[in-house]
Design a protein around this motif. Structure first.
Motif, PDB file in Angstrom:
ATOM      1  N   LEU A  68     -13.463 -10.108  -2.097  1.00  0.00           N
ATOM      2  CA  LEU A  68     -12.542  -8.982  -2.229  1.00  0.00           C
ATOM      3  C   LEU A  68     -11.308  -9.405  -3.008  1.00  0.00           C
ATOM      4  CD1 LEU A  68     -11.765  -6.032  -1.286  1.00  0.00           C
ATOM      5  CD2 LEU A  68     -10.501  -7.167   0.542  1.00  0.00           C
ATOM      6  N   VAL A  69     -10.980  -8.638  -4.037  1.00  0.00           N
ATOM      7  CA  VAL A  69      -9.763  -8.858  -4.808  1.00  0.00           C
ATOM      8  C   VAL A  69      -8.672  -7.937  -4.278  1.00  0.00           C
ATOM      9  CG1 VAL A  69      -8.686  -8.656  -7.089  1.00  0.00           C
ATOM     10  CG2 VAL A  69     -10.995  -9.612  -6.867  1.00  0.00           C
ATOM     11  N   LYS A  70      -9.019  -6.640  -4.146  1.00  0.00           N
ATOM     12  CA  LYS A  70      -8.021  -5.688  -3.679  1.00  0.00           C
ATOM     13  C   LYS A  70      -8.683  -4.390  -3.238  1.00  0.00           C
ATOM     14  CE  LYS A  70      -3.570  -3.682  -4.908  1.00  0.00           C
ATOM     15  NZ  LYS A  70      -2.502  -3.653  -5.908  1.00  0.00           N
ATOM     16  N   THR A  71      -8.176  -3.811  -2.166  1.00  0.00           N
ATOM     17  CA  THR A  71      -8.522  -2.442  -1.801  1.00  0.00           C
ATOM     18  C   THR A  71      -7.555  -1.528  -2.550  1.00  0.00           C
ATOM     19  OG1 THR A  71      -9.362  -3.014   0.392  1.00  0.00           O
ATOM     20  CG2 THR A  71      -8.617  -0.749   0.058  1.00  0.00           C
ATOM     21  N   VAL A  72      -8.102  -0.629  -3.336  1.00  0.00           N
ATOM     22  CA  VAL A  72      -7.274   0.324  -4.077  1.00  0.00           C
ATOM     23  C   VAL A  72      -6.799   1.427  -3.138  1.00  0.00           C
ATOM     24  CG1 VAL A  72      -7.249   1.976  -5.995  1.00  0.00           C
ATOM     25  CG2 VAL A  72      -8.451  -0.222  -6.232  1.00  0.00           C
ATOM     26  N   CYS A  73      -7.714   1.964  -2.333  1.00  0.00           N
ATOM     27  CA  CYS A  73      -7.338   2.981  -1.350  1.00  0.00           C
ATOM     28  C   CYS A  73      -8.459   3.184  -0.351  1.00  0.00           C
ATOM     29  CB  CYS A  73      -6.982   4.298  -2.024  1.00  0.00           C
ATOM     30  SG  CYS A  73      -8.398   5.154  -2.748  1.00  0.00           S
ATOM     31  N   ALA A  74      -8.101   3.769   0.771  1.00  0.00           N
ATOM     32  CA  ALA A  74      -9.067   4.208   1.779  1.00  0.00           C
ATOM     33  C   ALA A  74      -8.490   5.452   2.446  1.00  0.00           C
ATOM     34  CB  ALA A  74      -9.325   3.118   2.804  1.00  0.00           C
ATOM     35  N   THR A  75      -9.355   6.380   2.796  1.00  0.00           N
ATOM     36  CA  THR A  75      -8.875   7.616   3.400  1.00  0.00           C
ATOM     37  C   THR A  75      -8.225   7.353   4.753  1.00  0.00           C
ATOM     38  OG1 THR A  75     -11.189   7.985   3.993  1.00  0.00           O
ATOM     39  CG2 THR A  75     -10.295   9.328   2.218  1.00  0.00           C
ATOM     40  N   ASP A 103      -1.918  -5.660   9.100  1.00  0.00           N
ATOM     41  CA  ASP A 103      -0.768  -5.150   9.843  1.00  0.00           C
ATOM     42  C   ASP A 103      -0.473  -3.727   9.334  1.00  0.00           C
ATOM     43  OD1 ASP A 103       0.829  -5.307   7.480  1.00  0.00           O
ATOM     44  OD2 ASP A 103       1.571  -7.286   8.022  1.00  0.00           O
ATOM     45  N   GLN A 104       0.463  -3.046   9.992  1.00  0.00           N
ATOM     46  CA  GLN A 104       0.719  -1.639   9.656  1.00  0.00           C
ATOM     47  C   GLN A 104       1.173  -1.467   8.205  1.00  0.00           C
ATOM     48  OE1 GLN A 104       0.003   1.005  11.824  1.00  0.00           O
ATOM     49  NE2 GLN A 104       0.187   2.119   9.895  1.00  0.00           N
ATOM     50  N   GLU A 105       1.969  -2.384   7.697  1.00  0.00           N
ATOM     51  CA  GLU A 105       2.440  -2.287   6.312  1.00  0.00           C
ATOM     52  C   GLU A 105       1.273  -2.365   5.337  1.00  0.00           C
ATOM     53  OE1 GLU A 105       5.423  -4.663   3.278  1.00  0.00           O
ATOM     54  OE2 GLU A 105       5.796  -4.827   5.430  1.00  0.00           O
ATOM     55  N   GLN A 106       0.320  -3.264   5.599  1.00  0.00           N
ATOM     56  CA  GLN A 106      -0.851  -3.386   4.735  1.00  0.00           C
ATOM     57  C   GLN A 106      -1.707  -2.115   4.796  1.00  0.00           C
ATOM     58  OE1 GLN A 106      -2.013  -7.118   6.695  1.00  0.00           O
ATOM     59  NE2 GLN A 106      -2.263  -8.000   4.645  1.00  0.00           N
ATOM     60  N   VAL A 107      -1.856  -1.570   5.998  1.00  0.00           N
ATOM     61  CA  VAL A 107      -2.625  -0.336   6.159  1.00  0.00           C
ATOM     62  C   VAL A 107      -1.960   0.798   5.389  1.00  0.00           C
ATOM     63  CG1 VAL A 107      -3.377   1.423   7.813  1.00  0.00           C
ATOM     64  CG2 VAL A 107      -3.652  -1.006   8.363  1.00  0.00           C
ATOM     65  N   ASP A 108      -0.654   0.936   5.548  1.00  0.00           N
ATOM     66  CA  ASP A 108       0.085   1.999   4.859  1.00  0.00           C
ATOM     67  C   ASP A 108      -0.080   1.903   3.343  1.00  0.00           C
ATOM     68  OD1 ASP A 108       0.986   2.885   7.306  1.00  0.00           O
ATOM     69  OD2 ASP A 108       3.017   2.115   7.058  1.00  0.00           O
ATOM     70  N   ALA A 109      -0.110   0.671   2.819  1.00  0.00           N
ATOM     71  CA  ALA A 109      -0.161   0.465   1.372  1.00  0.00           C
ATOM     72  C   ALA A 109      -1.458   0.947   0.747  1.00  0.00           C
ATOM     73  CB  ALA A 109       0.058  -1.009   1.044  1.00  0.00           C
ATOM     74  N   ILE A 110      -2.537   1.050   1.527  1.00  0.00           N
ATOM     75  CA  ILE A 110      -3.828   1.462   0.967  1.00  0.00           C
ATOM     76  C   ILE A 110      -4.255   2.860   1.405  1.00  0.00           C
ATOM     77  CG2 ILE A 110      -4.674  -0.903   0.753  1.00  0.00           C
ATOM     78  CD1 ILE A 110      -6.408  -0.237   3.312  1.00  0.00           C
ATOM     79  N   THR A 111      -3.504   3.477   2.298  1.00  0.00           N
ATOM     80  CA  THR A 111      -3.913   4.754   2.883  1.00  0.00           C
ATOM     81  C   THR A 111      -3.689   5.916   1.923  1.00  0.00           C
ATOM     82  OG1 THR A 111      -3.413   3.959   5.099  1.00  0.00           O
ATOM     83  CG2 THR A 111      -3.523   6.330   4.810  1.00  0.00           C
ATOM     84  N   THR A 112      -4.729   6.745   1.807  1.00  0.00           N
ATOM     85  CA  THR A 112      -4.629   7.952   1.001  1.00  0.00           C
ATOM     86  C   THR A 112      -5.069   9.155   1.826  1.00  0.00           C
ATOM     87  OG1 THR A 112      -5.243   9.018  -1.085  1.00  0.00           O
ATOM     88  CG2 THR A 112      -6.966   7.758   0.002  1.00  0.00           C
ATOM     89  N   ALA A 113      -4.455  10.285   1.579  1.00  0.00           N
ATOM     90  CA  ALA A 113      -4.878  11.523   2.227  1.00  0.00           C
ATOM     91  C   ALA A 113      -6.199  11.966   1.620  1.00  0.00           C
ATOM     92  CB  ALA A 113      -3.821  12.600   2.024  1.00  0.00           C
ATOM     93  N   THR A 114      -6.986  12.691   2.387  1.00  0.00           N
ATOM     94  CA  THR A 114      -8.204  13.281   1.849  1.00  0.00           C
ATOM     95  C   THR A 114      -7.791  14.369   0.865  1.00  0.00           C
ATOM     96  OG1 THR A 114      -9.304  12.863   3.955  1.00  0.00           O
ATOM     97  CG2 THR A 114     -10.376  14.398   2.448  1.00  0.00           C
ATOM     98  N   PRO A 115      -8.233  14.274  -0.389  1.00  0.00           N
ATOM     99  CA  PRO A 115      -7.766  15.250  -1.394  1.00  0.00           C
ATOM    100  C   PRO A 115      -8.489  16.581  -1.279  1.00  0.00           C
ATOM    101  CG  PRO A 115      -9.327  13.753  -2.385  1.00  0.00           C
ATOM    102  CD  PRO A 115      -9.126  13.282  -0.964  1.00  0.00           C
ATOM    103  N   ASN A 116      -7.990  17.545  -2.001  1.00  0.00           N
ATOM    104  CA  ASN A 116      -8.691  18.814  -2.147  1.00  0.00           C
ATOM    105  C   ASN A 116      -9.831  18.625  -3.136  1.00  0.00           C
ATOM    106  OD1 ASN A 116      -6.948  20.274  -0.433  1.00  0.00           O
ATOM    107  ND2 ASN A 116      -5.456  20.437  -2.087  1.00  0.00           N
ATOM    108  N   THR A 117     -10.720  19.576  -3.182  1.00  0.00           N
ATOM    109  CA  THR A 117     -11.832  19.531  -4.120  1.00  0.00           C
ATOM    110  C   THR A 117     -11.303  19.472  -5.554  1.00  0.00           C
ATOM    111  OG1 THR A 117     -13.314  20.694  -2.625  1.00  0.00           O
ATOM    112  CG2 THR A 117     -13.806  20.863  -4.979  1.00  0.00           C
TER     113      THR A 117
END
Length: 194
Positions: A68-75, A103-117
């Protein structure tokens, strides 16, 4: 006057609690519309589904060794601990990322909202998890989606960030026939802009 201030304060607190302002776990990553130089854009067409156990996805980058190099995002649901409630929620990313150790900061950095269609695009800044520029070379990008319960899709492709601009399409692998029929995530691509 004091009564008006109190009422305004109470209304503000209610609005904050409903919208999530100031909460830990606030969504940080959002789809973008314009790609910037020195990035890899990873995009796809997304169709939001109704119902439970769906609409989850993650995007990540691996090196040629499969590390793993980097997680770009996760829902948000999965990144914020939903993987503990639903083991079928983007399981390959959950295992690869080691999200349970974040940790919470790492989680926040990759978290994305579920987008609209619609069409969505996220940017990889060609840096690793530590924020360090990665060496030139070929990297594998992944987009994993949970369509419904155990029905999922994993798109993958290789992108070369050592030369000029390039664009590649990702290849899907489906876990079920239902997944192959779904349009949750389609037409996945990556585009490098030096």
């Amino acid at each position: 006057m004091k009564k008006n201030i109190l009422v305004i304060g109470v209304i503000g607190a209610i609005v904050c609690s409903l919208t999530g302002c100031g909460k830990k776990g606030e969504v940080k990553v959002q789809p973008v519309e314009v790609q910037t130089a020195g990035t890899v854009a990873i995009g796809f067409d997304y169709t939001k589904r109704e119902g439970y156990s769906s609409n989850q996805y993650a995007i990540w980058i691996e090196d040629e060794k499969g590390d793993l190099v980097k997680t770009v995002c996760a829902t948000q649901f999965t990144a914020q601990g939903g993987y503990e409630k639903r083991a079928e929620s983007i399981p390959m990313w959950v295992e690869k990322s080691g999200i349970s150790t974040y940790d919470q900061e790492q989680v926040d950095a990759i978290t994305t909202a579920t987008p609209n269609t619609g069409e969505v695009m996220y940017l990889w800044d060609c840096k690793n998890e530590k924020g360090e520029q990665v060496p030139s070379g070929v990297y594998t990008f992944f987009v994993e989606g949970t369509i419904y319960k155990k029905s999922g899709v994993l798109y993958s492709g290789k992108i070369d960030i050592s030369g000029g601009a390039c664009e590649v399409e990702a290849v899907p692998e489906f876990t079920t026939d239902e997944a192959a029929e779904s349009d949750l995530i389609v037409d996945v691509y990556a585009k490098y802009l030096p």
